[in-house]
Design a protein around this motif. Structure first.
Motif, PDB file in Angstrom:
ATOM      1  N   GLN A  81      91.551  36.097 -78.673  1.00 15.97           N
ATOM      2  CA  GLN A  81      90.536  36.661 -77.788  1.00 15.97           C
ATOM      3  C   GLN A  81      89.995  35.540 -76.911  1.00 15.97           C
ATOM      4  OE1 GLN A  81      87.769  38.655 -80.586  1.00 15.97           O
ATOM      5  NE2 GLN A  81      88.545  40.557 -79.715  1.00 15.97           N
ATOM      6  N   TYR A  83      87.443  34.160 -73.951  1.00 15.17           N
ATOM      7  CA  TYR A  83      86.166  34.338 -73.258  1.00 15.17           C
ATOM      8  C   TYR A  83      86.106  33.311 -72.133  1.00 15.17           C
ATOM      9  CZ  TYR A  83      84.810  37.185 -77.254  1.00 15.17           C
ATOM     10  OH  TYR A  83      84.752  38.171 -78.218  1.00 15.17           O
ATOM     11  N   ALA A 177      79.043  31.631 -77.274  1.00 15.97           N
ATOM     12  CA  ALA A 177      79.149  32.420 -78.503  1.00 15.97           C
ATOM     13  C   ALA A 177      77.909  33.283 -78.678  1.00 15.97           C
ATOM     14  CB  ALA A 177      79.351  31.503 -79.701  1.00 15.97           C
ATOM     15  N   ASN A 182      78.796  36.625 -80.685  1.00 16.87           N
ATOM     16  CA  ASN A 182      79.667  36.131 -81.756  1.00 16.87           C
ATOM     17  C   ASN A 182      78.889  35.120 -82.595  1.00 16.87           C
ATOM     18  OD1 ASN A 182      81.747  37.682 -80.685  1.00 16.87           O
ATOM     19  ND2 ASN A 182      82.543  36.002 -79.435  1.00 16.87           N
ATOM     20  N   THR A 183      77.967  35.617 -83.400  1.00 18.04           N
ATOM     21  CA  THR A 183      76.982  34.747 -84.053  1.00 18.04           C
ATOM     22  C   THR A 183      77.272  34.482 -85.524  1.00 18.04           C
ATOM     23  OG1 THR A 183      75.584  36.688 -84.413  1.00 18.04           O
ATOM     24  CG2 THR A 183      75.146  35.361 -82.447  1.00 18.04           C
ATOM     25  N   PRO A 187      83.924  36.525 -86.138  1.00 18.13           N
ATOM     26  CA  PRO A 187      84.510  36.761 -84.810  1.00 18.13           C
ATOM     27  C   PRO A 187      85.026  35.485 -84.157  1.00 18.13           C
ATOM     28  CG  PRO A 187      82.123  36.895 -84.696  1.00 18.13           C
ATOM     29  CD  PRO A 187      82.476  36.831 -86.148  1.00 18.13           C
ATOM     30  N   ASN A 188      84.528  34.345 -84.608  1.00 18.56           N
ATOM     31  CA  ASN A 188      84.951  33.074 -84.015  1.00 18.56           C
ATOM     32  C   ASN A 188      86.221  32.510 -84.642  1.00 18.56           C
ATOM     33  OD1 ASN A 188      82.976  32.617 -81.934  1.00 18.56           O
ATOM     34  ND2 ASN A 188      81.470  32.442 -83.586  1.00 18.56           N
ATOM     35  N   ALA A 191      88.205  33.748 -81.426  1.00 19.78           N
ATOM     36  CA  ALA A 191      87.624  33.540 -80.093  1.00 19.78           C
ATOM     37  C   ALA A 191      87.905  32.131 -79.584  1.00 19.78           C
ATOM     38  CB  ALA A 191      86.120  33.779 -80.147  1.00 19.78           C
ATOM     39  N   TYR A 222      76.953  29.138 -85.310  1.00 15.33           N
ATOM     40  CA  TYR A 222      77.750  30.347 -85.445  1.00 15.33           C
ATOM     41  C   TYR A 222      79.107  30.070 -86.075  1.00 15.33           C
ATOM     42  CZ  TYR A 222      74.304  30.863 -81.769  1.00 15.33           C
ATOM     43  OH  TYR A 222      73.136  30.811 -81.047  1.00 15.33           O
TER      44      TYR A 222
END
Length: 316
Positions: A81, A83, A177, A182-183, A187-188, A191, A222
């Motif tokens: 993903q 960003y 983030a 994305n905390t 999800p990281n 990412a 995060y």
């Protein structure tokens, strides 16, 4: 990290000093990984290839990529993903059209028309250190069935620094983030935050530090984040950071960002992922570019190292 050979570096420096916007054709050459800053993308050396009983044995070359850590997270990005972070109020001025171009490229980097990205799905995590062939084991990179572009942020709250330090770039990744929600670490784990600096700036000393771009990891509130330092490469003129000499201004940043994207996917938290005798998946193939037509346009995508082909390729 993509490096610039010394002769090219001298020319780029001269161009910037004169305030010029065009440069004659130049080409990148493979080279040893450089360390542009204390916290920038780095290698302390490539671990020897190791055979393991549960992996398929086959001949390997000096450039064969192998897993540097047996971890089950942070080795690769199984579901990429991206960003895009256009950092700074200066993005109101985008003379080369980098912002729409980067969005178009990632919007089309998926599915059956993207034969370039399929090179990545042979690499995996959760296998023994030294593995060179996943052979159905571990968790592989999945070729996206929809655009990997997960978010775009024009952070125009303030001007980006004229000469951002690596720590500034890492801090902007953390800001991104938070912006995208994305905390937590979960999800990281897929990412990657591409920090694109605006025209006229020199993030981490670009171009005088000898690189076109680099990627790294940073600790944050995060979790551990993967991010890329992507300078405004068109400032250096057509021919910079690409092997093409046709004068197309956006080729250099497309080639460089696909180099860094693939390296982030296969070496998510450097250097726990896949590395070989010539560096990461993009480092080994810096002299190979190809125009690839996606559903959103035609782009300069850099060649990548394929263990299965035992060579640099531009399609899987």
């Amino acid at each position: 990290m993509r490096t610039i050979r010394p002769a090219t570096l001298a020319r780029l420096t001269a161009v910037l000093a004169l305030g010029a916007t065009a440069l004659g054709a130049t080409a990148l050459a493979p080279g040893a990984e450089a360390n542009p800053a204390p916290t920038a993308h780095r290698h302390s050396g490539v671990k020897p290839l190791k055979r393991t009983a549960d992996r398929r044995a086959r001949a390997t070359s000096a450039n064969t990529l192998s897993v540097q850590s047996s971890g089950s997270q942070g080795v690769v990005s199984p579901n990429p993903q991206v960003y895009l972070v256009f950092w700074g109020s200066q993005w109101s001025n985008d003379p080369a059209g980098v912002a729409p171009d980067m969005q178009s490229m990632f919007s089309g980097l998926y599915g059956s028309q993207d034969t370039w990205g399929t090179i990545l799905d042979q690499y995996c995590e959760g296998v023994p250190t030294g593995t060179t062939d996943c052979a159905g084991g571990g968790t592989p990179v999945s070729h996206p069935t929809s655009s990997p572009l997960a978010g775009v942020w024009f952070d125009n709250s303030a001007a980006a620094p004229d000469s951002a330090a690596a720590s500034d770039l890492a801090a902007e990744a953390s800001n991104a983030a938070a912006h995208f929600g994305n905390t937590t670490q979960a999800p990281n784990l897929n990412a990657q935050y591409v920090i694109l600096s605006p025209t006229g700036t020199h993030p981490d000393g670009f171009p005088d530090s000898g690189f076109c771009a680099w990627h790294d990891q940073t600790s944050s509130s995060y979790g551990t984040l993967a991010y890329t330092n992507m300078p405004y490469i068109p400032d250096s003129g057509a021919g910079a950071c690409t092997t093409f000499t046709d004068g197309r201004l956006l080729s250099g940043i497309e080639s460089t960002e696909t180099h860094e994207y693939a390296e982030t996917v296969t070496d998510f938290w450097p250097s726990t992922g896949w590395n070989g005798g010539g560096g990461e998946i993009g480092d080994e193939c810096q002299n190979m570019d190809a125009y690839v037509t996606l559903s959103t346009g035609t782009f300069d995508l850099q060649g990548l190292w394929s263990n299965s082909a035992d060579n640099c390729v531009t399609q899987g």
